[in-house]
Design an enzyme around this catalytic site. Structure first.
Site, PDB file in Angstrom:
ATOM      1  N   SER A 139      -9.777   2.404   2.591  1.00 10.24           N
ATOM      2  CA  SER A 139      -8.865   3.106   1.701  1.00 10.24           C
ATOM      3  C   SER A 139      -7.939   2.184   0.910  1.00 10.24           C
ATOM      4  CB  SER A 139      -8.003   4.052   2.523  1.00 10.24           C
ATOM      5  OG  SER A 139      -7.195   3.324   3.432  1.00 10.24           O
ATOM      6  N   SER A 162     -10.034  -0.053   6.759  1.00  7.71           N
ATOM      7  CA  SER A 162      -9.421   0.044   5.428  1.00  7.71           C
ATOM      8  C   SER A 162      -8.732  -1.222   4.940  1.00  7.71           C
ATOM      9  CB  SER A 162      -8.418   1.198   5.399  1.00  7.71           C
ATOM     10  OG  SER A 162      -9.112   2.415   5.459  1.00  7.71           O
ATOM     11  N   LYS A 183       0.845  -1.199   0.000  1.00  6.52           N
ATOM     12  CA  LYS A 183       0.000   0.000   0.000  1.00  6.52           C
ATOM     13  C   LYS A 183       0.880   1.248   0.000  1.00  6.52           C
ATOM     14  CE  LYS A 183      -4.033   1.969   2.430  1.00  6.52           C
ATOM     15  NZ  LYS A 183      -4.914   1.827   3.614  1.00  6.52           N
TER      16      LYS A 183
END
Lengths: 509, 101, 497
Positions: free
Chosen positions: C155, C179, C80
């Protein structure tokens, strides 16, 4: 923003007659830890710019603080030395405001949970009525981090106003700071400026004895902000205060507070109101100028620092740290006075000259206490006074004094030459031996050269020589003086005298 | 706490504190949204009494210390590698009008 | 497409260790897959082809030299973009950090590298991890491989989508309010938010420091356990990092029988506001847990009703401070420095230009909540609710071993559907937020497709703090039971890209 026109000042005696001053002192101390408060970067003063930085103290995205144990120990020891209570549990908080010298745009500090609180320091203050002990109460001592160093470039003055841009070096960012805040200091009256100076001076000695900081005001490792307000009388409510920053020497503390008292008194007497604001002390012009108005003060949006866990110092740890404290000042004074055999007045003058630690260090380095006191209180105190610096900031160390004493004992130099040696050391000419060599200061030890000078002197003063021969040994001084003059002081007077008497065949009385 | 009213002036003040230049014609938009969001979360102040302690850290850890031993620093070159403007190994920044700290 | 890309991480690691396939071949197969489908999915913001192949080659050399390889050596992973990686662009999905290359590795990144995991690149995300759809990325949205018109969650939508699109068998996510878990739920993958403090946050670009937690993402429970073991463990650079030994989550993932396990169904999570198909699959999964021997108990956590409100005060408050460092002075974007303007003006312009609308909204909200005069009513009250939610968890875990709920109230929604309604968007996290507030661990595993839209549904398993292994036990057992029912992994039902 800054107004440079000199405001009116009320004569100091009138200020005291009409007002009662209240002070609050905030002292920031940089700890002398090897590494920063929240990361492993070095803390050397004067390193090349941005070479003592890492993701943490540069505030790079993702970096997290890790608390230096030694920094916490320093804070606790300072708290204990100031007779504070030590928190059972406390946290760091973030103080949020934007400023380019602060890499994260918040300062990791402590807010409503300081590590140390509620203390006091007894401060001897020299007054017209003699030395009086004044108790300064301590509100809190808390931990925080220093900011980076900003230089303002492109303008004419090098000051912030008028600069075209600034450059930032973050080497200093993250160095541990302890902020020591007094409670309002009341009741000092006309002695207020002296009390402030004595407090900071005492605090500095204490911090030096704790060995937690270099306490160099000239390098910024000890910094003082002074809050000053005036009120009509001791039973009136506090007046509006100003905070004077940038007060970077003991002398300035005294002067800046005195100045603020006079300035505020003039404002009040003229029917005006004191503006609550930050003011800046200017060492060069000896006045304060207006900075940021506190009315538009930032809203710092403090909240507990989530990246650091709470600190809960165990009582065992606190007691261990207490055991490392140096002797309390009053006990130390009594002990030193006895060891040195000096009376109260003499001791006061040593303290007032800021010479106690220097004398102690000089004795520890090998000098006897009479010699140590003689140099620091005599020659060196005069020099410091002439140069307007603190005794401790002179470019001479206790070890240098010991070297000088050793040369005197060896007969290499005499007292008079020693003063020249010390002047050489202060001028940066090297060690005592180097100064002696470079300046050619050895006592003339060659008997034949001395004898020649003695014969010359006798020839010039035959009548005096006659008197000496006749048993008036006391008259020898005149001839000895002439010899010393002829040898430009480089002879040992005692030796000259002995040689003279021997030459004239007279027994010393 | 009753749902607070948020005016465009409030947003302008907050934006200044947060150093974000929100254009004047967007202040009312943010004010409206903020009011709606705050309206839905203002109920937090009604739930917990004075006897409930606040939790700032999810795990009850204390005394996480690092020893005072040097770690790895960056070189000046690394430190300055992402800087928008550099002069003499320092970060160059626009002029500072406000005097502080 | 190469069959290597459908293998599990455990299978790939063992094939690489045995020499049946080289790490370079595995990396290349995934890089090829990315080249083939990522134009449509947009799971990656940056693909580090050169670095990935070099890392794979290093693993092959170590193997050739007879070295013993770690359990995931040579297995590719999507990282990420919130996680710093030395020399590799790290943007956090924001224009603010466009082009920034960190001079250091996050601890998670360092541990992955040390374990021989091959980092393929940086995955897309909502800007600074604020969002539940990845639509708030400044570089364009990621699409759900199940339906390219739908969101992949957020997210960490890039991390979940890269798994579902077979671009990587492993990914790292971060979970501040869901997330990791919500993207896993809506893409039919597995995602774990470990106990707060189990995985170092050093180098994770903070959203809300007291809520953020990095964790493993994969297509099955065992793979997440293997990845968990690599990234977890004490880190002196993170003061909030736990000093406990990492629990044996890999062994726990092998659990197949839940006899004696007490499982609580949280009354407050799953009623009104939850899609019918989500509730149906959830009920069936609970029934499956009963079949595995577990005892099901309904528990009430009354303060969970206030979790969302508390969260939307704590998160903006902390993020308003965490994001203050992005001011254009030391790195990243600088806007409007014309030589005349003041530092304050340049900071204001930079932040206005660099932050998207959702980030701006939350910073303003947080600035408000921390302001003098509002602190006690807002931030202070929210922190008290945190205490009450922790107490709810403690009370519940006194009665049961783990808690379960649907992970998200709905299946993947359409792109743009909730973009103009922040409150509706925030509701996606209603079931996942309590665990962040309490610092407890949570896992999402796929439990089937909602009948009405044929999109994946996730089950959330929550355990007490520092008992992460319990989630892996329940997740592992349930996953195996469902696989036996279905005959094939859920992702085989996804429309081929």
């Amino acid at each position: 923003m800054t107004t440079m026109n000199s405001p009116a000042l009320m004569p100091y005696d009138d200020v005291i007659a009409q007002f009662d001053p209240v002070m609050g002192l905030e002292v920031h101390v940089e700890l002398n830890t090897k590494t920063k408060m929240f990361c492993g970067c070095a803390t050397e003063f004067g390193a090349a710019p941005n070479t003592q930085v890492c993701p943490v103290c540069l505030g790079l995205p993702g970096a997290l603080p890790a608390l230096n144990r030694k920094g916490v120990e320093g804070a606790i020891r300072i708290g204990l030395a100031l007779n504070c209570e030590i928190a059972q549990w406390c946290r760091f908080a973030r103080k949020n405001y934007f400023y380019p010298d602060m890499p994260k745009n918040f300062q990791t500090s402590q807010y409503d949970e300081p590590i140390a609180f509620n203390g006091w320091l007894d401060v001897p203050v020299e007054t017209d009525e003699g030395v009086q002990v004044f108790r300064v109460e301590i509100e809190r001592a808390h931990m925080e981090e220093d900011t980076g160093k900003t230089s303002h470039l492109g303008g004419a003055t090098g000051r912030i106003q008028g600069a075209d841009y600034s450059v930032v070096d973050y080497n200093r960012a993250g160095i541990p700071l302890i902020e020591i805040v007094t409670k309002p200091i009341v009741g000092a009256g006309k002695n207020a400026p002296a009390v402030a100076r004595a407090y900071v001076s005492m605090l500095r000695d204490l911090l030096r004895a704790l060995d937690v900081s270099d306490v160099r005001m000239d390098q910024g490792s000890l910094r003082c902000d002074a809050n000053v307000s005036l009120r009509a009388s001791a039973d009136s409510p506090f007046g509006t205060r100003t905070e004077t920053k940038n007060v970077n020497s003991l002398r300035s503390i005294e002067k800046a507070i005195r100045y603020e008292m006079q300035r505020q008194a003039a404002v009040l007497a003229g029917g005006g109101q004191v503006t609550q604001e930050t003011r800046h002390w200017h060492e060069d012009t000896n006045l304060t100028t207006s900075g940021r108005s506190k009315e538009e003060a930032e809203d710092y949006r403090y909240f507990p620092e989530p990246d650091l866990v709470p600190i809960a110092p165990s009582r065992e740890w606190v007691e261990q740290l207490r055991a490392t404290l140096p002797e309390p000042p009053a006990a130390r004074r009594a002990r030193l006075q006895e060891q040195w055999g000096v009376n109260d007045t003499e001791m006061d003058s040593i303290i007032n000259a800021g010479a106690v630690d220097l004398v102690v260090a000089t004795i520890a380095a090998g000098a006897d206490h009479t010699a140590a006191r003689k140099w620091w209180l005599g020659e060196l105190a005069r020099t410091a006074n002439d140069q307007g610096v603190d005794l401790a900031d002179l470019a001479i160390t206790p070890a240098d004094i010991v070297d000088v004493e050793r040369l005197i004992a060896a007969g290499t130099i005499n007292d008079k030459l020693a003063r020249e040696v010390i002047a050489g050391i202060l001028a940066g000419e090297g060690t005592a031996e180097q100064v002696v060599a470079r300046r050619g200061l050895q006592i003339v030890g060659d008997d034949s050269a001395l004898l020649a000078a003695i014969e010359q002197a006798i020839a010039e003063q035959p009548d005096v020589a006659e008197k000496i021969r006749g048993g008036k040994v006391a008259a020898a001084g005149a001839v000895v003086g002439a010899v010393m003059k002829a040898t430009r002081g480089q002879a040992d007077a005692a030796k000259v005298r002995a040689l003279l008497l021997a030459h004239l065949g007279v027994e010393d009385a | 706490m009753a749902s607070p009213e948020i005016t465009p002036d409030d947003v302008a003040h907050l934006a200044r504190l947060a150093r974000i230049d929100i254009p004047a014609d967007r202040l009312a938009y943010y004010a409206g949204q903020l009011e709606v969001i705050l309206g839905s979360i203002a109920k937090v102040s009604e739930v917990a009494g004075d006897d409930v302690p606040a939790t700032s850290h999810p795990q009850p850890l204390t005394n996480a210390f690092r020893e005072d031993e040097p770690g790895q620093s960056l070189t000046a070159e690394q430190a300055l590698s992402g800087a928008p403007s550099v002069e003499d190994s320092r970060f160059r920044v626009p002029r500072i009008l406000d005097e502080e700290a | 497409m190469s069959e290597l890309i459908t293998k599990t991480a455990a299978e790939l690691a063992s094939a690489i260790a045995s020499g049946a396939v080289s790490a370079v071949e595995v990396a290349q197969a995934h890089l090829d897959r990315i080249a083939e489908v990522d134009g449509r999915v947009h799971a990656f913001l940056h693909v580090d082809t050169e670095g990935a192949l070099a890392a794979a080659k290093a693993v092959d050399s170590r193997r050739a030299a007879g070295e013993r390889l770690g359990a995931l050596a040579g297995v590719p992973l999507g990282l990420k973009d919130v996680m710093c990686m030395e020399g590799i662009p790290t943007t956090c999905g924001s224009k603010m950090l466009e082009g920034w290359r960190p001079p250091y590795d996050a601890t998670v990144t360092r541990r992955l590298k040390d374990a021989g995991v091959v980092i393929l690149g940086k995955t897309n995300m909502d800007e600074f991890a604020m969002g539940s759809s990845t639509e708030h990325s400044a570089y364009g949205p990621t699409r759900n491989p199940w339906d390219l018109e739908r969101i992949p969650g957020g997210s960490g939508g890039g991390s979940s989508a890269c798994l579902a699109a077979y671009e990587a068998p492993l990914a790292i996510g971060t979970d501040t309010g869901g997330s990791i878990r919500q993207p896993a739920a809506v893409t039919g993958t597995v995602g774990v938010k470990p106990t707060y403090g189990a995985v170092s946050r050093y180098g994770l670009i903070a959203l809300a420091s007291s809520l953020d937690q990095a964790g493993p993402c994969a297509r099955n429970v065992l793979d997440t356990a293997l990845l968990h073991s690599v990234i977890a463990g004490h880190d002196p650079h993170d003061s909030t990092s736990l000093t406990d030994a990492v629990p044996d989550v890999v062994a726990a993932a092998g659990t197949r029988d839940l006899t004696g396990m007490r499982i609580g169904v949280v009354k407050e999570l799953g009623g009104e506001g939850y899609q019918a198909g989500v509730r149906q699959r959830f009920d069936e999964a609970v029934a499956a847990l009963t079949s595995l021997g577990a005892e099901i108990v309904e528990v009430s956590c009354p303060h969970f009703d206030y979790a969302l409100a508390a969260y939307y005060l704590i998160l903006p408050s902390e993020c308003s401070s965490n994001l203050a460092k992005f001011d254009g002075m030391r790195y990243g974007l600088r806007v409007g420095d014309d030589g005349e303007s003041s530092v304050e003006q340049v900071m204001g312009r930079t932040r206005a230009a660099g932050f998207g609308e959702e980030v701006t909204r939350r910073i303003i909200l947080g600035t408000y909540a921390l302001s003098a005069g509002y602190y006690d009513a807002f931030y202070g009250s929210a922190q008290k609710i945190r205490t009450l939610i922790q107490r709810d968890f403690n009370d519940a875990f006194a009665k049961v071993d783990v808690l379960v709920s649907p992970t998200a109230p709905t299946t993947a929604f359409k792109l743009g559907e909730k973009l103009d309604d922040p409150l509706a968007m925030y509701l996606n996290d209603i079931a996942t937020i309590p665990a962040n507030l309490a610092g407890t661990p949570g896992m999402s595993i796929p439990i089937g497709l909602a009948p009405e839209d044929n999109l994946p549904v996730g089950l959330q398993i929550m355990a007490p703090a520092r008992a992460d292994e319990r989630m892996y036990a329940v997740g592992g057992a349930l996953e195996a039971a469902l696989l036996a029912q279905w005959g094939a992994p859920i992702l085989s039902k996804a429309v081929a890209l």
